[in-house]
Design an enzyme around this catalytic site. Sequence first.
Site: not given
Ligand SMILES: C[S@@+](CC[C@H](N)C(=O)[O-])C[C@H]1O[C@@H](n2cnc3c(N)ncnc32)[C@H](O)[C@@H]1O
Length: 241
Positions: A124, A147, A151, A183, A222
Amino acid sequence: MHAQRQGGSTTPETPAHPYRRVTSFRSRRAAITEAQQEVWERLWPELGMLAQPPAELDTADWFGRSAPLVLEIGCGTGTSTLAMAQAEPDIDVIAVEVYRRGLAQLLSAIDREGVANIRLIRGDGVDVLEHCVGPGTLTGVRIFFPDPWPKSRHHKRRLLQPQTVALIADRLRPGGVLHAATDHFGYAEQIAEVGDAEPLLRRADAGEALAISVDRPTTKYETKARHAGSAVTEFLWVRQP
Ligand SMILES: C[S@@+](CC[C@H](N)C(=O)[O-])C[C@H]1O[C@@H](n2cnc3c(N)ncnc32)[C@H](O)[C@@H]1O
């Protein structure tokens, strides 16, 4: 400290969280290929760590040099991480991700391209900010397409909350940059509000020379978002003296 190093085949799919907190990620299971497994076993002990607080990170030892440090949280498959690190070989980049397959893809790309300035932490990103890096030590923090948790009952899971932004601002050195992109319209509004309310941060001026490059490639995520008609909002804040 210690951020714990961990080998390949015994790695659980998502690291156990040592204490209860609402997290910004979901648990995902995804197999990695045999080729990725081979690279993982060979390179992870040297280039990767599992974040297990409390931990202190000796980045000079890990990278074998002292250089400005950028932390990217949620690197996904590492498309931006790789391209941006290659464009700035004098900057060290730590990519944090909970998703092992994403890290495995990045590790394979690092191996293929021979990139020397990237290290990986599985866990994390909030733990890494809290326990692995000290105040004023980061030259940049990158958070691309966190992410959105659309919701409203899940909004508390969004990564960019006031406490996390305050923590990021504390870990940045004066002049350090927080670079974020999303986005999701609603999340963009929240990010703008939270970042602008953080007293240690100010918006970067248009055309301002910044401590790190903010030129990022377009990731698959993206591209999908743009095809679905979503506008991308980009944020740049600078840590005040
Ligand atoms: C929607 S994806 C975007 C990935 C990448 N940054 C991109 O632009 O393609 C969000 C990523 O953040 C990771 N993630 C979410 N919360 C996190 C956290 N607290 N620590 C590490 N990774 C995290 C998720 O596992 C996921 O792979």
